[in-house]
Design a protein around this motif. Structure first.
Motif, mmCIF file in Angstrom:
data_model
loop_
_atom_site.group_PDB
_atom_site.id
_atom_site.type_symbol
_atom_site.label_atom_id
_atom_site.label_comp_id
_atom_site.label_asym_id
_atom_site.label_seq_id
_atom_site.Cartn_x
_atom_site.Cartn_y
_atom_site.Cartn_z
ATOM 1 N N TRP A 98 20.867 110.942 79.077
ATOM 2 C CA TRP A 98 21.724 111.619 78.120
ATOM 3 C C TRP A 98 20.996 111.754 76.783
ATOM 4 C CZ3 TRP A 98 26.478 113.076 80.050
ATOM 5 C CH2 TRP A 98 26.939 112.411 81.189
ATOM 6 N N TYR A 100 21.976 112.986 72.965
ATOM 7 C CA TYR A 100 23.084 113.400 72.102
ATOM 8 C C TYR A 100 22.555 113.685 70.709
ATOM 9 C CZ TYR A 100 27.352 113.035 69.260
ATOM 10 O OH TYR A 100 28.375 113.269 68.363
ATOM 11 N N ASN A 105 26.324 118.282 67.580
ATOM 12 C CA ASN A 105 27.425 117.867 68.441
ATOM 13 C C ASN A 105 27.201 118.396 69.857
ATOM 14 O OD1 ASN A 105 29.805 116.455 68.955
ATOM 15 N ND2 ASN A 105 31.103 118.239 68.562
ATOM 16 N N VAL A 107 25.321 117.532 73.761
ATOM 17 C CA VAL A 107 24.825 116.544 74.710
ATOM 18 C C VAL A 107 24.084 117.266 75.832
ATOM 19 C CG1 VAL A 107 25.440 114.741 76.371
ATOM 20 C CG2 VAL A 107 26.715 114.951 74.215
ATOM 21 N N PRO A 209 30.210 111.354 76.599
ATOM 22 C CA PRO A 209 30.090 112.417 75.596
ATOM 23 C C PRO A 209 31.276 112.416 74.643
ATOM 24 C CG PRO A 209 29.506 113.253 77.768
ATOM 25 C CD PRO A 209 30.075 111.870 77.970
ATOM 26 N N ALA A 213 32.205 117.682 72.087
ATOM 27 C CA ALA A 213 30.777 117.978 72.160
ATOM 28 C C ALA A 213 30.471 118.947 73.285
ATOM 29 C CB ALA A 213 29.987 116.691 72.353
ATOM 30 N N VAL A 215 28.410 119.983 76.333
ATOM 31 C CA VAL A 215 27.608 119.255 77.320
ATOM 32 C C VAL A 215 26.813 120.264 78.152
ATOM 33 C CG1 VAL A 215 27.626 117.655 79.260
ATOM 34 C CG2 VAL A 215 29.295 117.382 77.412
#
Length: 218
Positions: A98, A100, A105, A107, A209, A213, A215
């Motif tokens: 992941w 971030y 904002n 991911v 997450p 956000a 993704v």
């Protein structure tokens, strides 16, 4: 993706020569071997300095400095938390990597098995023995300097973005990583406040997450 992680995995090849040349005296390879076998978890602060090749008419190379916290739990779990100058979190939970970006904002989620094969992260946090690392890297001891034992690691796959990695150990602790990519960009990570074999749990490396956000799953 962050310089530390954005290199493609290598094709597995034989690592028998790594053991054939492993000397008995204390050197970089011996330090790396001991680190992989005896350090199952760790926490540390780090400072990262990225230096870009000089452009035309530039007299001084451009640099960017960042800092944060790092921790890992073998096998295959680690967390980088960049706090300065911008917040960014990188977490590997054993299956998913992941990334971030707080400011965006956003991911990005990738399968670990697809992206960690020959990255610097594999050298210090995901690898468990020299034989496994030798499938992705050509590993050689380098001369010690200023109390640090060095290992040079070159990806066996020559068409990736990663050119070379140098890993340094001081008194059994990870001290420094030097990373050079195919474009000549150099990243140096220096570790401090090292604590090895700390009681970390797998839950520490789970990532959810944040609400709202974006993704992305490439």
């Amino acid at each position: 993706m962050n310089l530390f992680l954005r290199y493609l995995p290598a094709v597995a090849t034989s690592a028998a020569l790594v053991f054939a040349v492993l000397p008995a005296r204390a050197d970089g390879l011996a330090e790396l071997d001991q680190f992989l076998r005896e350090v199952s978890s760790a926490q540390s602060s780090f400072t990262q300095v990225v230096t870009s090749p000089k452009r035309a008419k530039e007299t001084v190379a451009r640099t960017k400095t960042s800092s944060g916290r790092f921790e890992f739990l073998r096998p295959g779990r680690f967390r980088f938390e960049y706090t300065k100058p911008f917040e960014q979190t990188i977490v590997a939970d054993g299956e998913t990597l992941w990334l971030y970006d707080v400011d965006l904002n956003q991911v990005t989620a990738r399968q670990q098995k697809d992206v960690l094969g020959s990255t610097p992260a594999a050298l210090i946090a995901s690898g468990t023995d020299l034989k496994g690392l030798g499938q992705a890297f050509d590993l050689q001891s380098a001369p010690a300097s200023e109390g640090i034992e060095w290992v040079d690691a070159k990806p066996r796959q020559s068409d990736g973005q990663l050119k070379s990695v140098r890993v340094g150990f001081r008194s059994g602790q990870l001290a420094e990583l030097q990373i050079v990519d195919s474009l000549g960009q150099r990243s140096v990570l220096t570790f401090a406040d090292w604590k090895g074999n700390v009681p970390l749990k797998a839950e520490r490396f789970r990532f959810q997450p944040p609400a709202g956000a974006d993704v992305i799953r490439p």
